[in-house]
Write a protein that holds these residues in place. Structure first.
Motif, short mmCIF file in Angstrom:
data_model
loop_
_atom_site.label_atom_id
_atom_site.label_comp_id
_atom_site.label_asym_id
_atom_site.label_seq_id
_atom_site.Cartn_x
_atom_site.Cartn_y
_atom_site.Cartn_z
N ILE A 83 37.14 34.99 40.10
CA ILE A 83 37.81 35.96 40.96
C ILE A 83 37.17 35.97 42.34
O ILE A 83 37.83 35.90 43.37
N MET B 69 42.50 41.30 37.10
CA MET B 69 41.95 40.96 38.42
C MET B 69 42.68 39.76 39.01
O MET B 69 43.02 39.74 40.18
N ALA C 270 45.91 40.74 40.30
CA ALA C 270 45.80 41.44 41.58
C ALA C 270 45.56 40.44 42.71
O ALA C 270 46.15 40.57 43.80
N SER D 157 43.46 41.48 47.01
CA SER D 157 42.07 41.08 46.81
C SER D 157 41.14 42.28 46.70
O SER D 157 40.20 42.28 45.91
N SER E 247 41.29 43.80 43.35
CA SER E 247 40.70 42.88 42.40
C SER E 247 39.19 42.95 42.45
O SER E 247 38.52 43.08 41.42
N ILE F 273 44.64 48.62 40.72
CA ILE F 273 45.37 47.49 40.14
C ILE F 273 46.83 47.89 39.93
O ILE F 273 47.76 47.15 40.26
#
Lengths: 480, 624, 492, 106
Positions: B259, B332, B335, B341, B344, B414
């Motif tokens: 991520i 995540m 997202a 971002s 996330s 989210i």
């Protein structure tokens, strides 16, 4: 000094033959060579003429027994040779009573390799490589394991065939340049008409290719390395095989145009090395043949750099040669280390069948540690030398990539070749898992850990892997 | 020298010393490693407090004017992430001290932890993709080593191998992506890419497609490391490693690296921020074609949903948490794919604390139950080990998004992104995952901590020692407070979040999901001794993880082993046998023929002489 | 002193020694060997006092006889070979004794007859007229009839003798018939005149080529080129080993000396140069192929050397097919290439025969299997054998490589500058050379890989040992430093 | 007078008969005789050419005839040696049939 580098192993071989204590002489020679090699390499940076000697041996054509550190590539190859030699004399299990044969031939193989890399005359460059042929033949056939005789024949015939084709290519090259001297300086200053280049390039690719085990001329390598005594496998897979690559790169400027014709062919063949042989490697049931095949497979990456060099044509690809040389060094050290360790595995367990091995790590943790490290190196783990080479190779594959035009053949080859990184991880981890992890197999019950003496060559090779892996500029600064 | 280098040096030094020199003095190695991680945590905190971007690098490999650099870029995002990494890392080290006390290979364990800290630091602080890739691989290595810590166990050794290889497949794509980006942007450094993105203007369709492909290739790396579908299979198996490792690597930090890396990459395209023009916020982002974004988001939500379903039918306490991790990572990734971002990264950050806590809690439980991992053989542990139980419960609440816990805020974000950027197609599954999360977590809590002891091990369980519960408590604190702006905002601007709107659909569905999940879990599992839901077809499918592992096993067997066998066969037959063997056989055949000419019979010789002579004469006179 | 005195001296020496043999003491005949050896060496020394024809005031025999650097080279070559053969015969005397009268008495002529053959070879080196060529060749051939069949109680030797006799006589017939036609068409037997007249013989191309083809065939018999190679394996195997060596080195070299002289006029004229080149090319390719491939499965070392000598003839033919009368700064002329090749060939082949005789004297066998475990029975001998065989295989850094090096080099440069058909011959040459590695290595393999049946030591006589050591050293030293060989080959 | 072509034809025929005999016959003595016939064919050719090749003086070119003498001499020597070998062979093997001479082969 360079003369000494070549002739110390030869002199030691003669001395052993004449009766001096074999192992001791070999080890002393190996260590002296290592020290000399390191000194030569480090002083080369300030004095490129270091130790050059020239003795004219033939006037027509002008051939000279001439040693020099021609450029950084020679220096790196010299380092590789002396390092692997120093490790090789320590390695392996020489049967009692055959020490003379074992050590003198080992030294001769190394002398051939060092001589080839130091020669700056095309003739001796070729000739020294062949010097190794007979000792290899004798050692594999006499003191190898399993199908030693068949393997020794195979390697000898293949290499003889390859050398012959290569000889034809080199002679054509020489006659096409119309120069009277075979020194690299003269040759490389000449040029070859395009018509002849195509044929010469083909012969060089087949000739050198056979020596490097380019697909489909590869089937000699794995069985030979699998059967060879450890020092032979180490020196051959680690050092001598690089001769062909060295030669291709060295002579490339003369036939760069001709090579263009064979770019696609070469790409297909190198992918054959990486993917086809990769799959063959996956299917190996023994540690030694697995390592043998893996060394064939990894040659594909060096060829990838060469393909990138070819494809770049006039634009040039400044990354390709340093990439290839770094990878050659890294592969040489790592495969030598792996063969040395595989030999230790056999010594401890008496077998190299993966089926019969298991759980060796708990009995021999040091061995497992180094094998894991070498294995990781060979599958390109960062921090170890191979990664430095591979990443540069991949970068060189994309160095001339123009996104506005889409992928060229080399980029596509690079992408496919990257899958080989997965394949090699699969077989290497499988082998490691099968050999060292899991519950203890019956074969490892009496295994012992590495002794301090056994650790010496392994430590040396590991050090080289780490040094170049952690800071590749060590090598790259030589290749400017 | 910049103090930041110490973040690299301390862990690698402790790893090397611990492994190579102290492999006999286990305890010393453990303390050394712990000391180094505490030191790095202190440095990280000081860097965070200093609030200054620092940067430095050296040429690692240079060819001509091309340089591969090793260096660090300690911007706010990296500094915040460092707190997570070193913070959780430190607590896990401390927790490990008693947990691994009796292990024979303690030195190796702590050395590997240190190696991991080193590698993870590299990813977080990296200023270019090649460096990221290197440390990415090293993280994979340390994960491999730690999963396979008990390598004598077949399952552990296999799991380690699987993890490494699955990651390798992802890295295959990652490397291609890096190479393509290098080709497109002419640089592998994040600054260089950002620079390119802000100046490039519009792209040709081919370039756009290539950029999209490159993005997805890079995303492949994240798929591997963050265990997204279809490369998620390694993460549940990775639970074979020691539990603290699961907490650190396979819950809080390493799996989040994917991520982190994607956010890093996309940040390069958010030139608006870099150049102080907020209205152009998404201008450069639009360089990346929508198919890339959509693919990422879909993979995220599919993983999230599938993993949540799988989690509902697992019986191994760690497996449940593993699938939960998968599911949250899917959140995540989704997202990220929906261009959220911030959300996330926020969720990543909160999740790290409470998931680490959950794992460490489960570790404590497992430790207390003498390495029993089946939840149906526990039960009633609330009374036996109250501290662990309570901290675990709080972590569960955080994960389920109970209001005012850390998880609540990030999950809110989210949901917000899913609703606003993705629409109903993403929002409904997201809510469903939220329901499932609450459901399976409370299933776990009810079965493990409530009811009666269902095995001897559970009966003899007792509270763990202070070195173990102190980290638990520390993490509990973070699990509660980490979501508040005062804390989160300190870490990095990316964690910045909007105020919770109590009337919004996100809030309502979040609360609703929590209640529904809790009620369902209570109904089915409170005070139950067996799983009432198991046995039907659907639950079998969930319990068997949609049979994906089996499918892969077949796939590997067919496409890899069978192909390898076939290729090997052809290699020997075709190349060794026909091509080369044929050549040598025909040479031998001709040789035999020629030998037969020398039959020893004088008459035959005379005949051949004569025939040969005639042929030669014919050739010479009439042909040549 | 005119050069032909040397041949006369040699013949006289032979006759005198024959008298001595007949009337001298009969117990031991080895002294005859030493005498004849001394004589040969003396004549070799005298060779350097002879003045070349060009500056010689005498005018005898000038039509038939040329003494130039080439003749000098091949005369020296023949003398050295003969000296070595006599030495080898001395080593071999046990066997000779066994298969003749059973006592030393029968072995006297064996040391003397080579002198006549040598005189013939020396004549061949100088002959420049078809008549003298014929006479010289026949002198050699007839002497060899006797020598090959010398061991008259040995069936193999007799069989070889008969085969050599019949096939040799057949080739003589072909030779004279060819000479007759050439003479008929050109009206002369003088090579120099033939060269002058060929260009004006456009109309008689077919008969000219007919005669030429016949002569090539006859020369092919001497040097062992396909299809006239058939006798070689049988005769080499059956003949006494020193004579095999003599045939394989001396007779072949003399054959090439004649071939070079004989072909020169035909290469010089465009009318015949094309067909001759094509003919040689085909012969070279076939000879290389047959020699090398037939050797692959050979089990008898002596017979193997026979095939090897065919193969070497093939390589030499390849050099001749790449006809290059004038050398350049970087390339040798065909004469020099052939001379160079023959020098290395002399060293290796003679050494190989000494090696064989040494092992044979102990094991009584000539098979490859008789070398089994030599590395354990006599490591030094095994090492020397390895060097010799490597050199024969053409491994670089041994002298044997340079011969092939020059052959291929000249062939390739001819092929790439106008004779593309040569590529085929070169390709066959490469296949052959690679195959060569296989069969020479068979013996190395036997020495190292296999265990001996009888582990006892193998003794080496002092002479053999000295010669073998010198030869092995020479092969290695010249492998690194070939200039002296080139100086010899290119001496003016 | 017979023309050159007729001589050449006859001598060619003689050569061919000799060669055919060498190939076809099994008795070594006969083979040897056939070989001598081939030499005679060559002699005849030489003499014929010598007769029809006139030198500058108008006389026949005697070189050819000179060669014939050499050939006859050599043939005599060859026969002497050859017969001796054949006799030795016969004494050792009691045969002069070429088909019995195949101990050296392959």
């Amino acid at each position: 000094m360079l003369l000494a580098l070549v002739f110390i192993p030869i002199a030691a071989a003669i001395a052993i033959w004449a009766g001096s204590p074999a192992r001791l002489t070999a080890i002393v020679a190996g260590i002296i060579n290592l020290v000399l090699g390191l000194i030569a390499a480090s002083s080369w940076l300030t004095n490129p003429e270091i130790g050059s000697v020239t003795y004219s041996v033939l006037s027509k054509p002008d051939i000279a027994l001439s040693f020099s550190l021609y450029d950084g590539m020679s220096v790196v190859m010299l380092l590789l040779s002396v390092i692997v030699l120093a490790a090789a004399v320590f390695s392996g299990q020489c049967p009692a009573g055959r020490e003379k044969l074992w050590y003198s031939n080992t030294l001769l193989i190394a002398a051939g390799a060092i001589g080839a890399f130091l020669s700056d005359d095309l003739f001796f460059f070729y000739a020294f490589h062949e010097l190794a042929l007979i000792p290899t033949f004798i050692l594999i056939g006499t003191l190898g394991r399993r199908n030693r005789k068949a393997a020794a024949w195979k390697i000898t015939i293949y290499l003889a065939f390859g050398s012959m084709v290569l000889l034809a290519g080199l002679l054509w090259l020489v006659s096409a340049t119309e120069v009277s001297s075979l020194s690299f300086d003269t040759l490389l200053a000449a040029s070859i008409p395009g018509e002849a280049q195509k044929g010469i390039a083909a012969l060089l690719l087949i000739g050198f290719g056979t020596l490097i085990s380019l697909f489909p001329f590869h089937s000699w390598a794995a069985p030979a390395y699998a059967s060879a005594p450890a020092p032979v496998a180490m020196l051959h897979a680690g050092v001598l095989k690089k001769f062909g690559l060295y030669g291709l790169i060295r002579l490339f400027p003369l036939v760069s145009e001709g090579m263009q014709h064979w770019l696609i062919v070469l790409i297909v063949l190198l992918l054959g090395n990486i993917i086809w042989v990769g799959f063959v490697t996956l299917n190996q049931k023994r540690l030694d043949t697995m390592l043998g095949n893996s060394s064939v497979m990894h040659m594909g990456y060096v060829f990838l750099a060469i393909a990138a060099l070819i494809a770049a044509g006039g634009e040039g690809n400044s990354l390709a040669i340093p990439a290839a040389v770094t990878l050659m060094f890294a592969h040489g050290v790592s495969i030598a280390l792996l063969f040395a360790l595989a030999d230790k595995v056999e010594k401890q367990t008496g077998t190299l069948e993966l089926q019969e091995l298991g759980g060796l790590a708990s009995k021999a943790p040091t061995l497992a540690f180094f094998f894991g490290l070498a294995g990781m190196a060979s599958i390109g783990l960062p921090g170890l030398a191979n990664f430095s080479g591979e990443i540069l190779v991949f970068l060189s594959g994309f160095a001339n990539y123009d996104p506005a035009k889409g992928f060229g053949p080399v980029q596509i080859a690079t992408i496919i070749a990257l899958w080989g990184v997965v394949i090699s991880a699969v077989y290497m981890l499988r082998a490691f898992r099968q050999t060292f992890q899991g519950p203890e197999a019956s074969s490892v019950k009496s295994a012992k850990n590495l002794s301090l003496l056994e650790l010496a060559p392994i430590g040396l090779l590991t050090l080289a892997l780490l040094a170049v892996g952690l800071y590749p500029n060590l090598i790259l600064q030589l290749l400017k | 020298m910049d103090i930041t280098w110490l973040l690299f040096l301390l862990p690698i030094a402790s790893a090397a010393i611990g492994w190579l020199l102290l492999n006999k003095q286990h305890t010393l190695a453990a303390y050394l490693s712990t000391a180094s991680v505490i030191a790095t945590f202190v440095i990280s905190v000081s860097m965070l407090l200093a609030g200054k971007d620092t940067q430095a690098s050296f040429n690692w490999a240079s060819v001509g004017d091309f340089h591969v650099k090793i260096g660090f870029m300690a911007d706010q995002m990296a500094r915040g992430m460092m707190i997570v990494v070193t913070g959780v890392g430190m607590l896990v080290h401390v927790f490990s001290l008693p947990y691994m006390k009796k292990d024979a290979a303690k030195a190796r364990y702590f050395a590997c932890l240190s190696l991991f800290m080193f590698s993870m630091t590299g990813i977080v602080l990296s200023d270019n993709f090649l460096m990221t890739f290197m440390f990415w691989e090293l993280v994979g290595l340390s994960s491999y080593l730690l999963i396979g810590h008990w390598y004598q166990k077949e399952s552990a050794a296999d799991a380690a191998k699987k993890a490494f290889l699955t990651n390798r497949i992802g890295d295959f794509g990652f490397m291609i992506g890096i190479l393509m980006i290098w080709g497109i942007a002419g640089s592998v450094s994040f600054a260089g890419i950002a620079d390119w993105a802000s100046h490039v203007g519009t792209l040709t369709p081919l370039m756009t497609a290539t950029l999209g492909a490159a993005t997805l290739c890079i995303f492949c790396g994240a798929i591997g490391k963050s265990a997204q579908m279809p490369l998620h299979v390694w993460l549940p198996d990775a639970m074979e490693g020691p539990t603290p490792v699961s907490a650190l690597i396979h819950a809080a930090t390493m799996v989040a690296a994917g991520i982190f890396m994607m956010v890093r990459f996309f940040t390069c395209f958010e030139t608006g921020e870099a150049h102080g023009a907020p209205e152009a916020d998404h201008a450069a982002v639009s360089l990346i074609p929508s198919f890339a974004w959509t693919t990422i988001a879909v993979i995220g939500i599919v993983t999230s949903l599938a993993a949540a379903f799988m989690a509902t039918q697992q019986d191994d306490i760690k497996k449940i948490l593993a699938y939960s991790t998968l599911s949250q990572l899917g959140y995540m990734v989704m997202a990220v794919g929906l261009q959220g971002s911030e959300a996330s990264m926020f969720h990543l950050y909160t999740h790290a604390w409470f998931k680490a806590l959950l794992f460490l809690g489960s570790g404590a439980v497992i430790y207390a139950c003498h390495h029993e991992q089946n939840i149906w053989k526990m039960g009633g542990l609330l009374k036996k080990m109250p501290i662990t139980a309570i901290t675990f419960l709080i972590a569960t609440l955080a994960l389920a998004g109970f209001p005012m816990t850390a998880g609540f805020f990030s999950k809110e974000q989210i949901l917000h992104v899913a609703n606003h950027q993705g629409g109903m197609l993403f929002f409904i599954p997201t809510v469903l995952v939220a329901i499932l999360t609450t459901f399976y977590m409370f299933r776990l809590v009810f079965v493990v901590f409530f009811g009666k002891n269902r095995s001897e091990n559970a009966e003899h369980a007792h509270e763990v020692g202070p070195l173990m519960f102190i980290p638990l408590i520390a993490l509990t604190v973070m699990a509660v407070i980490a979501g508040y702006e005062g804390i989160a905002g300190q870490m990095a601007p990316l964690f910045h979040h909007e105020k919770v709107n109590f009337g919004s659909i996100e809030f309502l569905s979040s609360i609703g999901a929590f209640i529904v999940g809790l009620v369902l879990a209570f109904v089915f599992y409170f005070n139950k001794d067996e799983d009432k839901l198991s046995g039907n077809v659907l639950s079998k499918v969930f319990a068997n993880k949609f049979y994906i592992d089996e499918f892969y096993a077949k796939l590997v067997r067919v496409f890899q082993d069978a192909v390898a066998a076939v290729v090997h066969f052809f290699d020997e037959i075709l190349i060794g046998g026909i091509l080369v063997g044929g050549l040598s056989r025909s040479a031998a055949g001709f040789g035999a023929l020629f030998r037969r000419l020398h039959s020893g019979n004088l008459q035959g010789y005379a005949t051949l002489f004569g025939a040969g002579a005639l042929l030669i004469i014919y050739l010479t006179v009439f042909v040549f | 002193m005119p050069a032909f005195y040397l041949e006369i001296a040699l013949v006289v020496l032979g006759l005198v020694l024959l008298m001595v043999e007949a009337f001298g003491p009969s117990k031991s005949k080895t002294y005859l060997g030493w005498l004849s050896l001394t004589g040969v060496l003396a004549i070799f020394a005298a060779l350097f006092t002879v003045c070349p024809s060009a500056s010689c005031s005498c005018d005898q025999l000038t039509r038939f006889y040329e003494f130039d650097s080439q003749a000098k080279f091949y005369k020296g070559f023949a003398l050295i070979t003969t000296a070595l053969v006599i030495l080898l015969s001395l080593e071999y005397r046990g066997t000779i004794k066994k298969f003749t009268t059973g006592t030393e008495e029968g072995s006297g002529e064996f040391y003397i007859l080579p002198l006549f053959a040598c005189a013939g070879m020396m004549l061949m080196a100088s002959a420049k007229d078809l008549i003298s060529i014929f006479v010289a060749i026949e002198l050699v051939t007839i002497t060899f009839y006797i020598l090959v069949a010398y061991m008259r109680r040995n069936v193999g030797s007799l069989e070889a003798g008969v085969k050599y006799l019949i096939l040799g006589a057949l080739s003589t017939g072909i030779l004279v018939y060819g000479i007759a036609w050439i003479y008929g068409i050109t009206g002369t037997t003088e090579l120099a005149l033939i060269a002058e007249r060929i260009p004006s013989l456009e109309g008689s191309r077919a008969p000219l080529l007919f005669g030429l083809a016949l002569m090539v065939l006859a020369i092919g018999f001497k040097i062992g080129a396909v299809p006239m190679q058939l006798w070689i394996p049988d005769v080499y195997q059956g003949a006494p080993t020193p004579i095999t060596a003599f045939l394989s080195v001396g007779s072949k070299a003399a054959g090439f000396a004649v071939a070079l002289r004989l072909f020169e006029p035909f290469f010089g004229a465009s009318l015949t140069s094309g067909p001759l080149l094509s003919l040689l090319l085909v012969l070279a390719a076939l000879t290389i192929l047959v020699g090398n491939l037939a050797a692959l499965a050979q089990k008898n070392f002596k017979r193997l050397l026979g095939y090897s000598s065919i193969a070497n003839a093939g390589f030499l033919l390849l050099a001749m097919a790449a006809w290059q009368p004038q050398g350049s700064e970087s390339a040798l002329s065909t004469y020099e290439v052939v001379s160079f090749y023959l020098i290395t060939y002399l060293i290796m082949t003679m050494a190989a025969f000494f090696f064989l005789v040494t092992v044979y004297n102990t094991t009584g066998k000539e098979t490859i299997a008789s070398f089994n475990g030599l590395a354990k029975r006599n490591p030094l001998l095994a090492l020397i054998g390895t060097i010799i065989l490597s050199s024969l295989a053409g491994l670089p850094l041994t002298a044997g490589f340079y011969g092939k090096f020059y052959v291929f080099k000249s062939a390739i440069s001819a092929a790439s500058s106008g004779h593309p058909a040569l590529w085929w011959a070169i390709a066959f040459g490469l296949v052959g050379a690679a195959a060569g590695f296989y069969y020479y290595f068979q013996t190395i393999r036997a020495m190292y890989w296999n265990d001996p049946k009888d582990p006892s030591k193998i003794p080496v006589s002092k002479i053999s040992l000295a010669l073998l050591v010198i030869a092995a050293l020479a092969l290695v030293v010249f492998g690194f430093y070939p200039q002296p060989l080139l100086d010899l080959a290119a001496a003016k | 007078m017979a023309t050159l072509h007729e001589y050449l034809f006859v001598s060619g025929l003689l050569f061919a008969i000799g060669l055919a005999g060498v190939i076809a016959r099994r008795n070594i003595i006969v083979i040897f005789m056939c070989l001598e016939m081939m030499l005679s064919a060559a002699n005849l050719t030489l003499v014929a050419f010598s007769r029809f090749n006139t030198a500058e003086t108008g006389l026949p070119d005697y070189d050819g005839q000179m060669l014939v003498f050499f050939i006859i001499t050599v043939a005599a020597a060859e026969v002497a040696v050859g017969l001796a070998i054949i006799v030795a062979l016969y004494r050792a093997r009691q045969t002069v049939n070429v088909n019995d001479l195949t101990s050296l082969r392959g």
